[in-house]
Each structure stands twice: as structure tokens, then as C-alpha cells.
Design an enzyme around this catalytic site. Structure first.
Site, short mmCIF file in Angstrom:
data_model
loop_
_atom_site.label_atom_id
_atom_site.label_comp_id
_atom_site.label_asym_id
_atom_site.label_seq_id
_atom_site.Cartn_x
_atom_site.Cartn_y
_atom_site.Cartn_z
N GLU A 151 0.82 -1.20 0.00
CA GLU A 151 0.00 0.00 0.00
C GLU A 151 0.86 1.26 0.00
O GLU A 151 1.98 1.26 0.51
CB GLU A 151 -0.91 0.05 1.24
CG GLU A 151 -2.06 -0.91 1.17
CD GLU A 151 -3.01 -0.72 2.34
OE1 GLU A 151 -4.14 -1.22 2.23
OE2 GLU A 151 -2.63 -0.10 3.35
N ARG B 74 -13.73 -7.85 16.64
CA ARG B 74 -13.67 -8.23 18.06
C ARG B 74 -13.69 -6.96 18.90
O ARG B 74 -13.65 -5.85 18.36
CB ARG B 74 -12.38 -8.99 18.35
CG ARG B 74 -11.14 -8.23 17.88
CD ARG B 74 -9.85 -8.83 18.36
NE ARG B 74 -8.68 -8.28 17.68
CZ ARG B 74 -8.11 -7.11 17.95
NH1 ARG B 74 -8.63 -6.33 18.88
NH2 ARG B 74 -7.05 -6.71 17.29
#
Length: 636
Positions: free
Chosen positions: A200, A296
Site C-alpha cells: 500500500e 472483536r
């Protein structure tokens, strides 16, 4: 609501879940490894089940044993905490197949977001902005090098299955791309069992801002943002909420994007959408891009709870039990400002190396929220994350919260091992951080100042000496004809020895000579002006900085003759690679050994030019801190 839940985790997050479950009248079952048999979460739970030996592969990653423990103890649901099996979709499937409830998202949702490349493709389709880069399946090094060149340096190499900075490398130019690629892939393979990476574009003034989301499988809301830009090696250090400089337009845009992402995968439970933000020209609604979703509860969730008044664990239990979202978006508001600091057992001047040992003394301020899985007497083992506590404070605004953070850190006391407490104190007072000018490069830019080893002042040395001597308020002068008896104490700190002479004057007064300095200490209620404790042959003084001194017996000191140059293991770990052999010439900075600790790779390099006189380890060896790795001798 469930009658009993099993917590498939350890440490502070297990204790934090127990706290909410108990408040809701829910019975808890803990699991533990042999290394955690005496751990705090085991003592706090209503029941506990042994899983196996210390290595996570034999204990906290044994999903089959965890599920059986839940069935055997009458648990109806399993809360995964964070880390370990919390984002393992196969474990979620196994929990459901066993007739239990997984307190978290579906396996499909976790799979959709589990691989960063696929998640970015999914988010792009949903209209969520993503960072330019290569997210494909071709992992050929030459191909990836071409893609990196096309994207334009600097670039980030990131493990597709990664998180927590593992398998991530910043590459400034093509010359060191191959080495960083190999290192990132090796680390990713060890940590996640998947060596694949993505490439990236690296944002040069990046901020890490994430949005807390919560869904019930049909609908979703956001609980505003957290700024997690203060990072070291891509690991968060201090988090805050809300983000400094956040505008109403950008908050709305980020919140909408995060909720869109959650709804796109039918998300249920607590989750976090992480964005990379361009901080070069102030925050703006078109300057953020999706990085990843953590499916989570996040480590830093307490700051969100502090500004919203929401107990996210309670929400998790309620939604997992079949309830709808506990609140609508318009019901959730920001109240004040909050900071969280992560207190770790690590040696900052030595490069933040993880530390192990027994915590001799541990005191936290009453005014702060403390999330911890340890207490005085607990052992920080080499097997798990060396976190001691999360210290969270809240204030009416950022300035007030920052003052509360600084005060809380000043009032925290830890003895028995090195910690990053001094580093956190320095960071909380950094002018850029205080001004809200944060980005992910701040710590790296200011590292020399923030990480400087503390230098003892004469007063701290004097307090250490009287503490070492066991002199209290009621100490007597002893009999002497002409003047008070002097007592000599030898203290060691940072490799230097300091002789100190004490003269007890009585009445809560002691005259102290430290080198050329003469001081008078007076007893002030509970101490000699600074709090201090002695454990064994070590004294810790708490004040503006925490200082540890060794109490030296001059008669017992051996005069070891200096030997040849050696490279020692800086921490306990697993030898992943040995790059040299006996007789091989090396130059200063050459790669010698790759040591893996806490799932991170640490490269040990030659301290100077020389010839390898001997290699004491082999690939696959488990070593302790201080173990001999390589011996060097002079060239020809």
C-alpha cells in the site's frame, strides 16, 4: 441472558469481562495454562479449567479443549476477548456446532474481513474509500517489487492476515524492498500461519483514527472515533477519544462509512473500523481511507466507554443472547474526553525489549480506571504479552483529561522489573502531543528524547540509600563520642556505582553525602520525601522518574576480567535464523541472528567489525535473556 459464560482468554481482558459478567449476575469460567495457574483471572472467575502447558499452541489456541471445558462446566456461551481465537472463523463454527453461543460476530463476517486484501475489495464495492495499493494474490517477490515501484515509495508491506503491527514493514526505497519483504513474510507466517502480504501507499503524515461500531446482524450504530496515532512499530501506546481536531463533517462521514462497512457484512457484536487519515492539512471529510476491520472487542475500548457511558461488554452479552441493539444512533453522545495509556514490562532504553519477572510492588491511582490482569506478586512470563495494565482517565475536555493522565502516570508505582512508565510520562508531556498535533511518526521523531534513560539526581540516590539501610522515622543515632556514626552504602545504577554515607541524626532526620553533595532528609509522614521500596537487593524510588538501584555488597563483588566481545540474547525467545558461521568476517551492523519474541522478529547485528569466533546457538533453539549467541574476535 446466559447463566454461565466461559472466557477463552487470559490477563486483563479476562478480568475485565468477569467484572461486567458479575455485575449482570452471569457466572464465569476461566481457562488457563500452566504458566497462568496463579493468575488473577483464574482467582476472580467462579470456576477455572486447565488447558495445558504454557505455549499458546498447547493452551489458549486449543479450541477443542476450550469448547469441551465450556460443555463440562455448564457454560452456555464463549467470550473470546481479543487475540488468540477471537478472530478465528473455524473456532466460531466449532462453537456453534457444539450447541454453544459465540459472543461475537458470525464466522462469515470474520472471514469477510479476515484477509485485508479481500476486505478492501469488499469495502470498495460498498463505497467505503480505500488506500491505493496492490491487494492481489500474486506473491512473487519480483512482481511485488514492480507493484511497489508503480505505487511509488514510500510503501507499506502488510500481512493480509495481520494485525498489531506483525508482518508490517515501512519501505523507503527499492534498495531494501526484498529484505523487508522476506522479513515481513517470515513474521506473518509465524504469527498467522499465512505469509501473504499486500502493498500500500504510505501516507507521509498519517493519523490512525478508528471508529467503534456495534451491530445486531441487521442494524448497526457507531460510538464515535478513537485516535490511535501514538504508535511505536505500529503498536498503539496512548489512545484517546474523541480525535483532536475532528470536525463535525468528518465525524459524520467516518461514522457513516463505518456503519456502511458493518452493515455490508451483517455484523453482530463489537467491532472496529480502522482508517488511515491524511493529517498534513488538517482533518477533512475526503482525507480518510479504510485500512481494516477488527472483528472483536478492541484493546482500547475503555476510552469509548468513558466518553459514551456504554459498557461494551454488557452490550456484547445482551446482543449475543438475542436482544436487539441496546440504543439507537441518536441516543449515543460524546461526553468529555478520555485517554488510555498501555503500561508494559519492557526495557525502553534497550529498544523496548519485553521484560519478564515478578512484580514486587504495584500501586495505581484511585482516580483512574485500571484494567489489569496482574497484582503485586504476579509473574510476567515470556510466554505472553507483557502488558501490566491499561490506565484510563476522563475529563471534561482534552486539556483536563490530559492533566488527569499525567497525574495518574505520576502516581503509578511499579517495582521488580523495568517498564515503559517513564516513557509514557514523557510522552504525555510532549509539546506536540499536548497541542494535539499527533501522527503515527511522532514517537519515532522524538524517540531519543522520549526514550532517554533516567539520570539519578542526588535526592533520589539519598532516598534509595536510607531505604536500602532500612532507616525509618524512629531510627536512633547510636552511641558515638564526638559525632553521629556514619554508615556507608554502595548503590549501582546503569552500570555505575555510587558510594553514599549516612548520618542518622534522630528525630526523623538523616544527613546524607552523595559524592560532592550533602543533603538532609526529613521524614514526611510515610517516607523520606519520595516513596521508595526495597525488595531483596534492589531499591526502587518513585518520584518525577522511577529509578531502580542495586544494593551492592563490596566484599562480595568479584573482579571479573574483561573477555572477548559477545552478542547476548536481549530477551527470552526462539532463534529463527542464524546468518553467520565460525570464522566468517563481519562488519558493524551485519545481520547475525534473528530472534523471535512475542511473535515479533528482532534482528541481532554485529556491534563492530570482526571475525565470528563462535556461534553458540542454532535455528530452533529457545534461549533465555542474557544467553550467549555469538562471540567476536578482532580482524586478522
Amino acid at each position: 441472558m446466559f447463566d454461565t459464560i466461559l472466557i477463552a482468554n487470559r490477563g486483563e481482558i479476562a478480568c475485565r469481562i468477569i467484572r461486567t459478567a458479575r455485575a449482570m449476575g452471569v457466572r464465569t469460567v476461566a481457562v488457563y495454562s500452566d504458566a497462568d495457574a496463579q493468575a488473577l483471572h483464574v482467582a476472580q472467575a467462579d470456576a477455572a479449567v486447565r488447558l495445558g502447558p504454557a505455549p499458546v499452541a498447547d493452551s489458549y489456541l486449543r479450541g477443542d479443549l476450550i469448547i469441551q471445558a465450556a460443555l463440562d462446566t455448564g457454560a452456555h456461551a464463549i467470550h473470546p476477548g481479543y487475540g488468540f481465537l477471537s478472530e478465528n472463523p473455524d473456532f466460531v463454527d466449532a462453537v456453534i456446532q457444539a450447541g454453544l453461543v459465540f459472543i461475537g460476530p458470525s464466522a462469515d463476517a470474520i472471514r469477510a474481513m479476515g484477509l485485508k486484501d479481500a476486505a478492501k475489495g469488499l469495502m470498495a464495492k460498498a463505497g467505503v474509500p480505500v488506500v491505493p495499493g496492490y491487494h492481489g494474490n500474486n506473491q512473487d517477490p519480483a512482481f511485488l517489487a514492480e507493484k511497489a515501484a508503480e505505487i511509488g515509495y514510500p510503501i507499506l508491506i502488510k500481512a493480509v492476515a495481520g494485525g498489531g503491527g506483525k508482518g508490517m514493514r515501512l519501505v523507503e526505497g527499492a534498495a531494501n524492498f526484498r529484505e523487508n519483504l522476506a522479513s515481513a513474510q517470515a513474521e506473518a507466517r509465524t504469527a498467522f500461519g499465512n505469509a501473504d502480504v499486500l502493498i500500500e501507499k504510505y501516507i507521509t503524515t498519517p493519523r490512525h483514527i478508528e471508529v467503534q461500531v456495534f451491530g445486531d446482524g441487521t442494524d448497526a450504530v457507531h460510538l464515535f472515533e478513537r485516535d490511535c496515532s501514538l504508535q511505536r512499530r505500529h503498536q498503539k501506546v496512548i489512545e484517546e477519544a474523541p480525535a483532536p481536531g475532528m470536525t463535525a463533517d468528518m465525524r459524520s462521514a467516518m461514522g457513516d462509512a463505518a456503519v456502511t462497512a458493518a452493515k455490508a457484512i451483517g455484523y453482530a457484536g463489537a467491532g472496529t473500523i480502522e482508517f488511515i487519515v491524511d493529517g498534513s492539512g488538517g482533518l477533512r471529510a475526503d482525507g480518510f481511507w479504510f485500512m481494516e476491520m477488527n472483528t472483536r472487542l478492541q484493546v482500547e475500548h475503555p476510552v469509548t466507554e468513558a466518553i459514551t457511558g456504554v459498557d461494551l461488554v454488557a452490550w456484547q452479552l445482551r446482543v449475543a443472547a438475542g436482544e436487539a441493539l441496546p440504543a439507537r444512533q441518536e441516543d449515543i453522545a460524546i461526553d468529555g474526553h478520555a485517554f488510555e495509556a498501555r503500561l508494559y514490562a519492557e526495557d525502553v532504553p534497550a529498544g523496548f525489549l519485553p521484560a519478564t519477572g515478578v512484580i514486587d510492588h504495584l500501586v495505581f491511582p484511585a482516580a483512574a480506571r485500571i484494567d489489569s490482569g496482574v497484582a503485586a506478586g504476579s509473574e510476567v512470563s515470556p510466554w505472553y504479552d507483557p502488558m501490566i495494565a491499561k490506565i484510563t482517565v476522563h475529563g471534561a475536555d482534552r486539556a483536563n483529561a490530559l492533566r488527569a493522565l499525567s497525574a495518574a502516570l505520576d502516581q503509578t508505582q511499579v517495582a521488580g522489573m523495568v517498564t515503559n512508565l517513564g516513557f509514557l510520562r514523557a510522552l504525555s508531556r510532549d509539546p506536540g502531543f499536548v497541542a494535539g498535533a499527533v501522527d503515527t511518526g511522532l514517537i519515532a521523531r522524538e524517540q531519543a528524547r522520549l526514550c532517554a534513560a533516567p539520570v539519578p539526581d542526588a535526592r533520589s540516590v539519598a532516598v534509595a540509600a536510607v531505604t536500602a539501610a532500612g532507616i525509618g522515622r524512629d531510627a536512633q543515632t547510636g552511641f558515638a563520642l564526638w559525632q553521629p556514626l556514619g554508615r556507608d552504602i554502595l548503590l549501582g545504577h546503569g552500570g555505575d556505582d555510587t558510594p553514599v554515607r549516612l548520618f542518622v541524626q534522630g528525630g526523623g532526620r538523616c544527613d546524607v553525602t552523595v559524592g560532592a553533595d550533602n543533603l538532609t532528609l526529613r521524614w514526611r509522614g510515610a517516607d523520606w520525601g519520595l516513596p521508595a521500596v526495597r525488595h531483596g537487593q534492589r531499591v526502587t524510588v518513585f518520584g518525577p522518574q522511577t529509578l531502580t538501584f542495586d544494593v551492592i555488597d563490596p566484599l562480595a563483588r568479584a573482579g571479573d576480567a574483561p573477555g572477548g566481545d559477545t552478542v547476548l540474547a536481549p530477551m527470552p525467545g526462539l532463534v529463527r535464523d542464524v546468518a553467520v558461521s565460525t570464522g566468517q568476517p563481519v562488519c558493524a551492523g551485519d545481520r547475525l541472528i534473528v530472534l523471535e519474541a512475542m511473535k515479533m522478529e528482532h534482528v541481532l547485528r554485529a556491534p563492530r567489525d570482526g571475525v565470528i569466533a563462535g556461534v553458540a546457538v542454532a535455528t530452533g533453539d529457545q534461549v533465555t535473556a542474557g544467553a550467549l549467541m555469538v562471540a567476536l574476535e578482532a580482524l586478522g
